[in-house]
Structure formats: structure tokens, C-alpha cells
Design a protein around this motif. Structure first.
Motif, mmCIF file in Angstrom:
data_model
loop_
_atom_site.group_PDB
_atom_site.id
_atom_site.type_symbol
_atom_site.label_atom_id
_atom_site.label_comp_id
_atom_site.label_asym_id
_atom_site.label_seq_id
_atom_site.Cartn_x
_atom_site.Cartn_y
_atom_site.Cartn_z
ATOM 1 N N VAL A 172 43.919 24.478 35.332
ATOM 2 C CA VAL A 172 44.525 25.622 34.422
ATOM 3 C C VAL A 172 44.345 26.894 35.015
ATOM 4 O O VAL A 172 45.152 27.982 34.595
ATOM 5 C CB VAL A 172 43.424 25.575 33.115
ATOM 6 N N PRO A 195 31.258 33.660 41.913
ATOM 7 C CA PRO A 195 30.450 34.938 41.442
ATOM 8 C C PRO A 195 28.871 34.818 41.273
ATOM 9 O O PRO A 195 28.527 33.463 40.914
ATOM 10 C CB PRO A 195 31.496 35.098 40.300
ATOM 11 N N ARG A 255 41.240 10.871 39.615
ATOM 12 C CA ARG A 255 41.564 11.456 38.310
ATOM 13 C C ARG A 255 43.089 11.583 38.210
ATOM 14 O O ARG A 255 43.828 12.076 39.108
ATOM 15 C CB ARG A 255 40.948 12.817 38.565
ATOM 16 N N ALA A 278 47.640 12.446 31.648
ATOM 17 C CA ALA A 278 48.794 12.248 30.907
ATOM 18 C C ALA A 278 49.490 13.401 30.563
ATOM 19 O O ALA A 278 48.736 14.074 29.671
ATOM 20 C CB ALA A 278 48.730 11.327 29.784
ATOM 21 N N VAL A 290 43.778 18.918 29.479
ATOM 22 C CA VAL A 290 44.554 19.704 30.231
ATOM 23 C C VAL A 290 45.785 20.071 29.617
ATOM 24 O O VAL A 290 46.293 21.377 29.796
ATOM 25 C CB VAL A 290 44.728 19.171 31.848
ATOM 26 N N ASP A 304 39.103 24.111 29.939
ATOM 27 C CA ASP A 304 37.686 23.449 29.337
ATOM 28 C C ASP A 304 36.827 24.305 29.492
ATOM 29 O O ASP A 304 35.761 24.004 28.772
ATOM 30 C CB ASP A 304 37.405 22.541 30.606
ATOM 31 N N GLU A 314 37.736 30.864 43.654
ATOM 32 C CA GLU A 314 37.516 29.369 43.132
ATOM 33 C C GLU A 314 36.216 29.010 44.265
ATOM 34 O O GLU A 314 36.428 29.198 45.408
ATOM 35 C CB GLU A 314 38.745 28.532 43.587
ATOM 36 N N ALA A 315 35.458 28.041 43.523
ATOM 37 C CA ALA A 315 34.176 27.670 44.441
ATOM 38 C C ALA A 315 34.381 26.822 45.638
ATOM 39 O O ALA A 315 33.839 26.633 46.633
ATOM 40 C CB ALA A 315 33.128 27.109 43.402
HETATM 41 C C1 LIG Z 1 38.060 10.600 32.545
HETATM 42 C C2 LIG Z 1 38.931 11.817 32.032
HETATM 43 C C3 LIG Z 1 40.202 11.734 32.015
HETATM 44 C C4 LIG Z 1 41.020 12.548 31.293
HETATM 45 N N1 LIG Z 1 42.438 12.483 31.228
HETATM 46 C C5 LIG Z 1 43.267 13.491 30.696
HETATM 47 C C6 LIG Z 1 44.499 13.289 30.541
HETATM 48 O O1 LIG Z 1 45.064 12.116 30.658
HETATM 49 N N2 LIG Z 1 45.388 14.044 30.047
HETATM 50 C C7 LIG Z 1 44.829 15.588 29.908
HETATM 51 O O2 LIG Z 1 45.499 16.386 29.316
HETATM 52 N N3 LIG Z 1 43.422 15.621 30.159
HETATM 53 C C8 LIG Z 1 42.772 14.747 30.561
HETATM 54 N N4 LIG Z 1 41.272 14.944 30.767
HETATM 55 C C9 LIG Z 1 40.709 16.355 30.854
HETATM 56 C C10 LIG Z 1 41.053 17.310 31.716
HETATM 57 O O3 LIG Z 1 40.695 16.466 33.008
HETATM 58 C C11 LIG Z 1 40.707 18.330 31.811
HETATM 59 O O4 LIG Z 1 40.753 19.037 30.585
HETATM 60 C C12 LIG Z 1 40.842 19.602 32.870
HETATM 61 O O5 LIG Z 1 40.651 19.250 34.082
HETATM 62 C C13 LIG Z 1 40.433 20.818 32.575
HETATM 63 O O6 LIG Z 1 40.872 21.726 33.476
HETATM 64 P P1 LIG Z 1 40.295 23.330 33.844
HETATM 65 O O7 LIG Z 1 41.103 23.999 35.135
HETATM 66 O O8 LIG Z 1 40.243 24.103 32.578
HETATM 67 O O9 LIG Z 1 38.723 23.092 34.247
HETATM 68 P P2 LIG Z 1 38.503 21.988 35.774
HETATM 69 O O10 LIG Z 1 39.130 20.992 35.984
HETATM 70 O O11 LIG Z 1 36.708 21.674 35.308
HETATM 71 O O12 LIG Z 1 38.311 23.286 36.756
HETATM 72 C C14 LIG Z 1 37.428 24.258 36.691
HETATM 73 C C15 LIG Z 1 37.641 24.973 38.388
HETATM 74 O O13 LIG Z 1 36.600 25.899 38.342
HETATM 75 C C16 LIG Z 1 35.872 25.775 39.460
HETATM 76 N N5 LIG Z 1 34.561 26.430 39.249
HETATM 77 C C17 LIG Z 1 33.465 26.100 38.545
HETATM 78 N N6 LIG Z 1 32.888 27.053 38.349
HETATM 79 C C18 LIG Z 1 32.749 28.019 39.181
HETATM 80 C C19 LIG Z 1 32.422 29.278 39.365
HETATM 81 N N7 LIG Z 1 31.030 29.628 39.026
HETATM 82 N N8 LIG Z 1 32.993 29.982 40.397
HETATM 83 C C20 LIG Z 1 34.211 29.642 40.906
HETATM 84 N N9 LIG Z 1 34.833 28.577 40.627
HETATM 85 C C21 LIG Z 1 34.176 27.703 39.900
HETATM 86 C C22 LIG Z 1 35.717 24.391 40.062
HETATM 87 O O14 LIG Z 1 35.471 24.139 41.345
HETATM 88 C C23 LIG Z 1 37.331 23.984 39.467
HETATM 89 O O15 LIG Z 1 37.993 23.971 40.209
HETATM 90 C C24 LIG Z 1 40.417 14.117 31.254
HETATM 91 C C25 LIG Z 1 39.347 14.054 31.407
HETATM 92 C C26 LIG Z 1 38.432 13.200 31.888
HETATM 93 C C27 LIG Z 1 36.993 13.342 32.197
#
Ligand SMILES: Cc1cc2nc3c(=O)[nH]c(=O)nc-3n(C[C@H](O)[C@H](O)[C@H](O)COP(=O)(O)OP(=O)(O)OC[C@H]3O[C@@H](n4cnc5c(N)ncnc54)[C@H](O)[C@@H]3O)c2cc1C
Length: 410
Positions: free
Chosen positions: A22, A143, A57, A60, A309, A296, A41-42
Motif C-alpha cells: 500500500v 523511524p 503470500r 486476490a 489490500v 492495514d 521502509e524497515a
Molecule cells: C493469510 C492472508 C491472506 C490475505 N489474502 C488477501 C487477499 O487475497 N486479498 C487482499 O486484498 N488482501 C489479503 N490479505 C490482506 C493483505 O495481505 C493486507 O491487507 C496487506 O498486506 C496490507 O498491506 P499494507 O502495505 O497496508 O501493510 P503491510 O503489508 O503490513 O506492509 C507494511 C510495511 O511497513 C513496513 N514497516 C512496518 N513497520 C515499520 C516501521 N516502523 N518503519 C518502517 N517500515 C515499517 C513493513 O516492513 C512492511 O513492508 C491477506 C492477509 C492474510 C493474513
């Protein structure tokens, strides 16, 4: 939050904390704007391609997400790596006769969506990010202290650098450090389920269909990958998940085959297994002056409808549009009224999806005979009611509602 004294400060317009799917998509959405953007990014992303095995992982991706990624010039990279379109979805209740089947032909679409490995999505986003002049990637970087500045926020990195921006965008996932440092509360509900994930090959081809059976312990999905492989998401009790992880390979294959009632025949190959505890989360606020949450960090949802996502990409597209509009109107991008437009746009939609998933989860894990009868009847009636079913498909594809320009291909 802490007050810090610092001499040298690197100034940006926007700092995105978290370069996951995201955060990276949001940064791509600001490409070629007047904004100077940093992504903190960490973890160093694994951008190796081709990979020997399928990523554990997968997501869809809805049609709306596909369109957003097309608008961001990311989708061609994804297709060049690996994406599996699915044309049908078949869902049934293991403790009854209720079945519902969705077919993309019913709504005149070429597919219902695509199953894509998260690693592929991320690699494609980073490939695009590297070609964008106004976005700088700071990675690996974490951070440490968040301080409110006159305009926006200031923080130091573990690595010692101090950064300031008019707007901090928290895209750092469900355990968001930014959300907590900014003092934004979140409603958290433990689903008391863990998702066991793996990839398998089955004796029968998946027929480009996303299969999902609701077992008394939770839903089990077989999602179609390329070359006849399927990605498994098996949501079950934490104890059962532990047992599944501890099984020998043959024992696991048998357990999976039995739970899936042999729908695609024998499991002929199985990859490594992983597990993710499931909980829902919704931040009480998405914005503060100078700060916004996306993905998330703002909301986490049960994977049973594969929406997490997709909601996050919609957040990224809406927030980018709000900021670009604000710039055009000469407004400050961190102003509360600007950011409130984003919150109003997204929070209601995300809340509806979260509520729907919690209801689904409760209804489908209930052992009450009345609830079981009701849900089987519900499946059968919905399957027969074409307009309701077609609306449901279009909703799941993200084609309903107030879409951001990026999702309309504008
Ligand atoms: C089993 C499973 C199946 C799923 N299937 C689907 C699906 O089919 N379709 C769908 O739409 N969604 C699905 N999801 C949900 C989806 O995986 C999440 O909604 C999505 O990964 C969220 O993306 P994000 O970038 O918001 O967060 P994240 O993927 O959690 O990414 C956060 C990023 O921030 C970084 N970070 C964290 N803390 C810090 C910090 N303090 N400083 C710097 N960087 C940091 C991390 O390293 C990471 O790269 C599924 C989830 C699970 C658990």
C-alpha cells in the motif's frame, strides 16, 4: 511522541512510513507531482525474479485494484512476472447443501480478478518506484521518535538521520508504529483464528476458479495460480493451525484433501507452510493535521473475502487524489480539512466491509442448527437471485461506489 533537538533536517513534502504494497502504491500515485516524497521502509524488499517457488503470500486483486495498478504503470510489470486470472468463484457450506457460484460471464467481464503473489506485486511496484524522480526510497530504515512540528511532523531514523515533512503517511501495517506514536486508538477484535498458508498442486486442474468451503472451524480457500498450482488460505482455530504446521508432509496433504472433500482430487505437491494470526482492526481516526493512515495501518480484515489490500489500494488512490486536488487549489497538503476529505471518502466503505466480514465469520463458525439452516438457505436464495448476485460480484470487484480516478483509469 518525544521532543527532540536537531541540527540538520532533511525536508520532504510527504514521508510514507512503510513501503509495503500500500505504501509503495501510494508513493507511485504521487509520481510526477510537485511533491518531494520519501518512503521509509524497515526491510530490504526481496526483488529477485524469477523465483524458484511460489510466494507463500498471495492476494486476490479486484478489478478496481488492477485498474489502479494499470494507472500507476505497474500492472504490465506484474503480468510480465506472474498473475493468474480467475473466471469463477465457487463457495459452499460444509455443513449443509448451500452453494453459491459466480461466473464472470454473468456480468460480461473477462475475469473476476487475479491471484497474484505479494512478492510479485511488491517487485513490480519497486520497479516503477525506481523510475520516479520525485520519490526517494530510504531502506532499510526505521523511524524512532515522532515529534509534532509547526507544519507536519519530524522524526529521527535509527540510522541517525532526521526527517521532516508536511505530511506523514502511515503505511506501516496493522501494528503501525506511526499510529501508536501519534496516539490514534484502534478497535481491535481477535477473530480467534489463524490462517495457515501454503501452495499446492492438485491432481485435477483448478479450472481458473477460486474455491472456498466454510468448515465449522473456518473457511478454507484454494486460489488458482499459474501452471495448475493453488494458493491455500486455511483459517482455523489457533490450536488446529499449530497441529497443521507440525504435521509431516503426507499427513498434511491428507488433512487438506479431507477438509476440501477431494474437490480437486489428490494433493500431489505441497510447498512450505506459514501461519498468520487473524484479527480485525479499525483506527478510530484516519487523519490528524499533518498525518494520515492508509492500508492495514488504518484497518485490518479477515482474509475470507480477500479484500485487505484492495481496500488499501483504494485508500492510496483516494489519498493521492485528495492531495493532488489540494495542491491544484493552493491548499496545504497537511491541513486537517484536506485530510478529512480522504477520511470521509474511505472510512465508511472500510467500516462496511469490516462489519460484513465479522458477520460472515460469526455466521459461518456458528454450530447453532438454526444459523446453519439460515446460512444454507441464504446461499441457495442468493445463488438464484441474479440481480443480487451480480451486485455482490460487482461490489467484490470494487466496481461499485465512489471510485477514485485511478480506479476509473482516468
Ligand atoms: C493469510 C492472508 C491472506 C490475505 N489474502 C488477501 C487477499 O487475497 N486479498 C487482499 O486484498 N488482501 C489479503 N490479505 C490482506 C493483505 O495481505 C493486507 O491487507 C496487506 O498486506 C496490507 O498491506 P499494507 O502495505 O497496508 O501493510 P503491510 O503489508 O503490513 O506492509 C507494511 C510495511 O511497513 C513496513 N514497516 C512496518 N513497520 C515499520 C516501521 N516502523 N518503519 C518502517 N517500515 C515499517 C513493513 O516492513 C512492511 O513492508 C491477506 C492477509 C492474510 C493474513
Amino acid at each position: 511522541m518525544t521532543n527532540i533537538v536537531t541540527n540538520k533536517v532533511d525536508k520532504y513534502d510527504v514521508i510514507v512510513v512503510g513501503g509495503g504494497m500500500v505504501g509503495a502504491a501510494f508513493a507511485c500515485a504521487l509520481a510526477d507531482s510537485r511533491l518531494r516524497v520519501a518512503v521509509v521502509e524497515a526491510k530490504s524488499p526481496d526483488l529477485q525474479w524469477p523465483k524458484p517457488a511460489y510466494d507463500l503470500r498471495t492476494s486476490a486483486l479486484s478489478r478496481a485494484s488492477q485498474r489502479i495498478l494499470e494507472s500507476l504503470q505497474v500492472w504490465p510489470h506484474i503480468e510480465a512476472m506472474r498473475a493468474s486470472p480467475y473466471t469463477d468463484m465457487h463457495v459452499w457450506d460444509a455443513s449443509g447443501k448451500g452453494v453459491i457460484h459466480f461466473d464472470c460471464a454473468d456480468i460480461g467481464e473477462p475475469s473476476l480478478g487475479h491471484i497474484v503473489e505479494n512478492g510479485v506485486i511488491l517487485a513490480a511496484l519497486y520497479q516503477r518506484l525506481q523510475s520516479i524522480g520525485n520519490v526517494q526510497l530510504l531502506c532499510p530504515a526505521t523511524p524512532r521518535r515522532l515529534t509534532k512540528a509547526l507544519d507536519g511532523y519530524l522524526f529521527t531514523l535509527e540510522q541517525g538521520q532526521t526527517l521532516q515533512a508536511d505530511l506523514i503517511v502511515a503505511a506501516d501495517g496493522a501494528r503501525s508504529w506511526v499510529r501508536q506514536a501519534a496516539g490514534i486508538e484502534a478497535h481491535i477484535e481477535d477473530y480467534h483464528q489463524t490462517a495457515v498458508v501454503t501452495n499446492v498442486k492438485t491432481a485435477q486442474h483448478h479450472q481458473y476458479t477460486a474455491w472456498q468451503v466454510f468448515l465449522p472451524t473456518g473457511p478454507l480457500a484454494f486460489l488458482p495460480l499459474t501452471d495448475g498450482y493453488s494458493s491455500i488460505v486455511w483459517s482455523t482455530s489457533p490450536e488446529h493451525a499449530q497441529a497443521l504446521l507440525a504435521m509431516e508432509e503426507d499427513e498434511f496433504k491428507t488433512a487438506l484433501e479431507t477438509a476440501f472433500a477431494g474437490t480437486l482430487g489428490a494433493i500431489t505437491q505441497v510447498g512450505e507452510r506459514g501461519a498468520f494470526p487473524l484479527r480485525s482492526l479499525h483506527a478510530t481516526h484516519y487523519v490528524k493535521p499533518g498525518l494520515a493512515l492508509v492500508g492495514d495501518a488504518a484497518h485490518a480484515i479477515h482474509p475470507l473475502a480477500g479484500q485487505g489490500v484492495n481496500l488499501g489500494f483504494a485508500d492510496a488512490a483516494c489519498l493521492a487524489e485528495v492531495l493532488i486536488d489540494a495542491l491544484a487549489q493552493g491548499k496545504h497538503i497537511g491541513a486537517f480539512d484536506v485530510l478529512r476529505r480522504y477520511e470521509r471518502w474511505r472510512k465508511g466503505d472500510n467500516a462496511s466491509m469490516l462489519a460484513a466480514m465479522s458477520t460472515f465469520k460469526s455466521v459461518f463458525t456458528s454450530n447453532s442448527p438454526l444459523v446453519q439452516l439460515g446460512r444454507n438457505l441464504g446461499f441457495t436464495l442468493t445463488n438464484r437471485a441474479t440481480p443480487a448476485k451480480n451486485f455482490f460480484i460487482r461490489y467484490a470487484m470494487g466496481l461499485v461506489g465512489d471510485l477514485p480516478k485511478l480506479a476509473k483509469g482516468v
